[in-house]
Design a protein around this motif. Structure first.
Motif, PDB file in Angstrom:
ATOM      1  N   SER A 109      39.655  46.472  60.383  1.00 56.35           N
ATOM      2  CA  SER A 109      40.814  47.046  61.074  1.00 56.35           C
ATOM      3  C   SER A 109      41.028  48.510  60.708  1.00 56.35           C
ATOM      4  CB  SER A 109      42.076  46.243  60.744  1.00 56.35           C
ATOM      5  OG  SER A 109      42.401  46.378  59.371  1.00 56.35           O
ATOM      6  N   ASN A 110      40.167  49.077  59.880  1.00 58.07           N
ATOM      7  CA  ASN A 110      40.334  50.481  59.451  1.00 58.07           C
ATOM      8  C   ASN A 110      38.996  51.192  59.339  1.00 58.07           C
ATOM      9  OD1 ASN A 110      39.387  49.110  57.201  1.00 58.07           O
ATOM     10  ND2 ASN A 110      40.679  50.238  55.744  1.00 58.07           N
ATOM     11  N   ALA A 111      38.145  51.031  60.372  1.00 57.61           N
ATOM     12  CA  ALA A 111      36.816  51.657  60.369  1.00 57.61           C
ATOM     13  C   ALA A 111      36.949  53.180  60.313  1.00 57.61           C
ATOM     14  CB  ALA A 111      36.047  51.244  61.614  1.00 57.61           C
ATOM     15  N   PRO A 112      36.360  53.850  59.295  1.00 55.15           N
ATOM     16  CA  PRO A 112      36.553  55.300  59.113  1.00 55.15           C
ATOM     17  C   PRO A 112      35.452  56.122  59.794  1.00 55.15           C
ATOM     18  CG  PRO A 112      35.554  54.379  57.151  1.00 55.15           C
ATOM     19  CD  PRO A 112      35.687  53.243  58.131  1.00 55.15           C
TER      20      PRO A 112
ATOM     21  N   VAL B  38      29.415  62.683  63.934  1.00 58.77           N
ATOM     22  CA  VAL B  38      30.373  61.605  63.715  1.00 58.77           C
ATOM     23  C   VAL B  38      29.722  60.618  62.751  1.00 58.77           C
ATOM     24  CG1 VAL B  38      31.723  59.747  64.764  1.00 58.77           C
ATOM     25  CG2 VAL B  38      31.344  61.886  66.026  1.00 58.77           C
ATOM     26  N   VAL B  39      30.372  60.354  61.624  1.00 57.04           N
ATOM     27  CA  VAL B  39      29.810  59.477  60.593  1.00 57.04           C
ATOM     28  C   VAL B  39      30.770  58.319  60.351  1.00 57.04           C
ATOM     29  CG1 VAL B  39      29.007  59.280  58.219  1.00 57.04           C
ATOM     30  CG2 VAL B  39      28.573  61.383  59.516  1.00 57.04           C
ATOM     31  N   LEU B  40      30.244  57.099  60.403  1.00 55.38           N
ATOM     32  CA  LEU B  40      31.004  55.882  60.130  1.00 55.38           C
ATOM     33  C   LEU B  40      30.494  55.277  58.832  1.00 55.38           C
ATOM     34  CD1 LEU B  40      32.918  53.521  61.033  1.00 55.38           C
ATOM     35  CD2 LEU B  40      30.930  52.575  62.240  1.00 55.38           C
ATOM     36  N   SER B  41      31.400  54.906  57.931  1.00 59.26           N
ATOM     37  CA  SER B  41      30.976  54.303  56.667  1.00 59.26           C
ATOM     38  C   SER B  41      31.470  52.867  56.565  1.00 59.26           C
ATOM     39  CB  SER B  41      31.502  55.120  55.475  1.00 59.26           C
ATOM     40  OG  SER B  41      32.822  54.742  55.137  1.00 59.26           O
ATOM     41  N   ASN B  42      31.005  52.176  55.522  1.00 60.15           N
ATOM     42  CA  ASN B  42      31.407  50.784  55.307  1.00 60.15           C
ATOM     43  C   ASN B  42      32.573  50.663  54.324  1.00 60.15           C
ATOM     44  OD1 ASN B  42      29.990  51.434  52.961  1.00 60.15           O
ATOM     45  ND2 ASN B  42      29.101  49.374  52.750  1.00 60.15           N
ATOM     46  N   ASP B  43      33.352  51.715  54.167  1.00 61.24           N
ATOM     47  CA  ASP B  43      34.568  51.674  53.356  1.00 61.24           C
ATOM     48  C   ASP B  43      35.690  51.071  54.197  1.00 61.24           C
ATOM     49  OD1 ASP B  43      36.653  52.074  51.581  1.00 61.24           O
ATOM     50  OD2 ASP B  43      36.869  54.194  52.093  1.00 61.24           O
ATOM     51  N   VAL B  44      35.676  49.719  54.326  1.00 60.81           N
ATOM     52  CA  VAL B  44      36.566  49.024  55.256  1.00 60.81           C
ATOM     53  C   VAL B  44      37.236  47.834  54.578  1.00 60.81           C
ATOM     54  CG1 VAL B  44      35.292  49.755  57.304  1.00 60.81           C
ATOM     55  CG2 VAL B  44      34.596  47.679  56.122  1.00 60.81           C
ATOM     56  N   ASP B  45      38.212  47.248  55.286  1.00 63.71           N
ATOM     57  CA  ASP B  45      39.000  46.173  54.701  1.00 63.71           C
ATOM     58  C   ASP B  45      38.485  44.777  55.023  1.00 63.71           C
ATOM     59  OD1 ASP B  45      39.593  46.229  57.384  1.00 63.71           O
ATOM     60  OD2 ASP B  45      41.769  46.109  57.147  1.00 63.71           O
ATOM     61  N   GLN B  46      37.661  44.647  56.060  1.00 63.15           N
ATOM     62  CA  GLN B  46      37.136  43.345  56.445  1.00 63.15           C
ATOM     63  C   GLN B  46      35.616  43.343  56.324  1.00 63.15           C
ATOM     64  OE1 GLN B  46      39.063  40.748  57.091  1.00 63.15           O
ATOM     65  NE2 GLN B  46      40.952  41.950  56.937  1.00 63.15           N
TER      66      GLN B  46
ATOM     67  N   ASP C 219      40.878  50.434  64.579  1.00 61.38           N
ATOM     68  CA  ASP C 219      40.963  48.978  64.433  1.00 61.38           C
ATOM     69  C   ASP C 219      39.934  48.315  65.340  1.00 61.38           C
ATOM     70  OD1 ASP C 219      41.617  46.333  64.190  1.00 61.38           O
ATOM     71  OD2 ASP C 219      43.738  46.578  64.698  1.00 61.38           O
ATOM     72  N   GLN C 220      38.837  47.841  64.746  1.00 59.34           N
ATOM     73  CA  GLN C 220      37.769  47.226  65.534  1.00 59.34           C
ATOM     74  C   GLN C 220      38.020  45.744  65.839  1.00 59.34           C
ATOM     75  OE1 GLN C 220      34.039  48.125  63.529  1.00 59.34           O
ATOM     76  NE2 GLN C 220      33.942  50.122  64.528  1.00 59.34           N
ATOM     77  N   THR C 221      39.169  45.217  65.415  1.00 59.89           N
ATOM     78  CA  THR C 221      39.531  43.866  65.846  1.00 59.89           C
ATOM     79  C   THR C 221      40.077  43.883  67.268  1.00 59.89           C
ATOM     80  OG1 THR C 221      41.824  43.952  65.041  1.00 59.89           O
ATOM     81  CG2 THR C 221      40.128  43.263  63.466  1.00 59.89           C
ATOM     82  N   ARG C 222      40.416  45.075  67.769  1.00 62.84           N
ATOM     83  CA  ARG C 222      40.954  45.231  69.122  1.00 62.84           C
ATOM     84  C   ARG C 222      39.958  45.970  70.003  1.00 62.84           C
ATOM     85  NH1 ARG C 222      46.997  45.491  69.151  1.00 62.84           N
ATOM     86  NH2 ARG C 222      47.696  44.717  67.124  1.00 62.84           N
ATOM     87  N   ASP C 223      40.010  45.696  71.299  1.00 64.10           N
ATOM     88  CA  ASP C 223      39.131  46.372  72.243  1.00 64.10           C
ATOM     89  C   ASP C 223      39.535  47.837  72.386  1.00 64.10           C
ATOM     90  OD1 ASP C 223      37.497  44.173  73.040  1.00 64.10           O
ATOM     91  OD2 ASP C 223      39.148  43.426  74.266  1.00 64.10           O
ATOM     92  N   PRO C 224      38.557  48.743  72.522  1.00 67.05           N
ATOM     93  CA  PRO C 224      38.890  50.134  72.850  1.00 67.05           C
ATOM     94  C   PRO C 224      39.649  50.176  74.180  1.00 67.05           C
ATOM     95  CG  PRO C 224      36.567  49.904  72.247  1.00 67.05           C
ATOM     96  CD  PRO C 224      37.103  48.524  72.418  1.00 67.05           C
ATOM     97  N   ASP C 225      40.594  51.116  74.316  1.00 64.60           N
ATOM     98  CA  ASP C 225      41.377  51.124  75.553  1.00 64.60           C
ATOM     99  C   ASP C 225      41.872  52.506  75.979  1.00 64.60           C
ATOM    100  OD1 ASP C 225      43.327  51.611  73.669  1.00 64.60           O
ATOM    101  OD2 ASP C 225      44.518  49.817  74.113  1.00 64.60           O
TER     102      ASP C 225
END
Length: 201
Positions: free
Chosen positions: A127-130, A176-184, A146-152
């Motif tokens: 829910s907090n993809a950085p 654009v860099v995405l890391s695995n520092d996430v809550d789920q 929040d990747q639990t919800r669909d982009p809109d």
């Protein structure tokens, strides 16, 4: 009008009642932004000479890098899976942020760019993809989505996108860099779309 080009002219200039003719107009510019103006037809009608058709268009200059395209790089912990944009995406387990996926846009004309990303949503996503955006000068903001919800925020050709922001590009590159520092447990790396809004002043 400026920005439009007639590529095939009217095939018949005299028509019987109920008959038709056709012509083709295309947008003929790479500069982004709205276009409008009248296309004028000279004719023999004193009341409607010329006859105007008002043309409108909005030129969009965009680039998409998917998780399998040139410009995308990821650490080995981001593994392939089916679904998402163009049928596949990468995913990684939750961690300390040392595992990353990156979308690297280079050789860009200077200007203002709007940036979006997409993913396949699930309750098992983070829910907090950085997402950290950077240019040739270094890091810009980090945006958590929040990747639990669909982009809109945007839907184009049946694909839904979530906005990351609007950024000035002056050095020809945007990352654009995405890391695995996430809550789920799972974080999803799929595609990033950038659209040029205007040239640099």
């Amino acid at each position: 009008p400026a920005g439009f080009l007639v590529t095939s002219n009217i095939s018949e200039t005299t028509l019987a009642p109920g008959a038709t003719t056709s012509f083709t107009v295309k947008v003929d510019t790479s500069s982004p932004g709205p276009l409008s103006g009248p296309l004028k037809f000279e004719n023999g009608d004193d009341d409607e000479d010329p006859f105007d058709i008002n043309l409108k268009a909005n030129v969009v200059s965009f680039i998409i890098i998917d998780n399998g395209d040139v410009g995308f790089v990821a650490s080995d912990s981001f593994r392939d899976w089916q679904g998402g944009y163009q049928g596949d995406f990468r995913f990684a387990d939750r961690g300390n942020g040392s595992e990353t996926a990156a979308w690297n846009f280079t050789n860009l004309p200077n200007g203002k760019y709007q940036v979006w990303t997409t993913w396949k949503a699930s309750k098992h996503r983070s829910s907090n993809a950085p997402y950290t955006i950077s240019d040739d000068q270094g890091a810009l903001p980090t945006v958590r989505l929040d990747q639990t919800r669909d982009p809109d925020d945007l839907t184009v050709d049946g694909v839904a996108w979530e906005e990351l922001g609007i950024f000035d590009v002056t050095g020809g590159e945007l990352h654009v860099v995405l890391s695995n520092d996430v809550d789920q447990r799972w974080v999803i790396a799929d595609a990033v779309r950038i659209e040029k809004l205007s040239d640099s002043p």
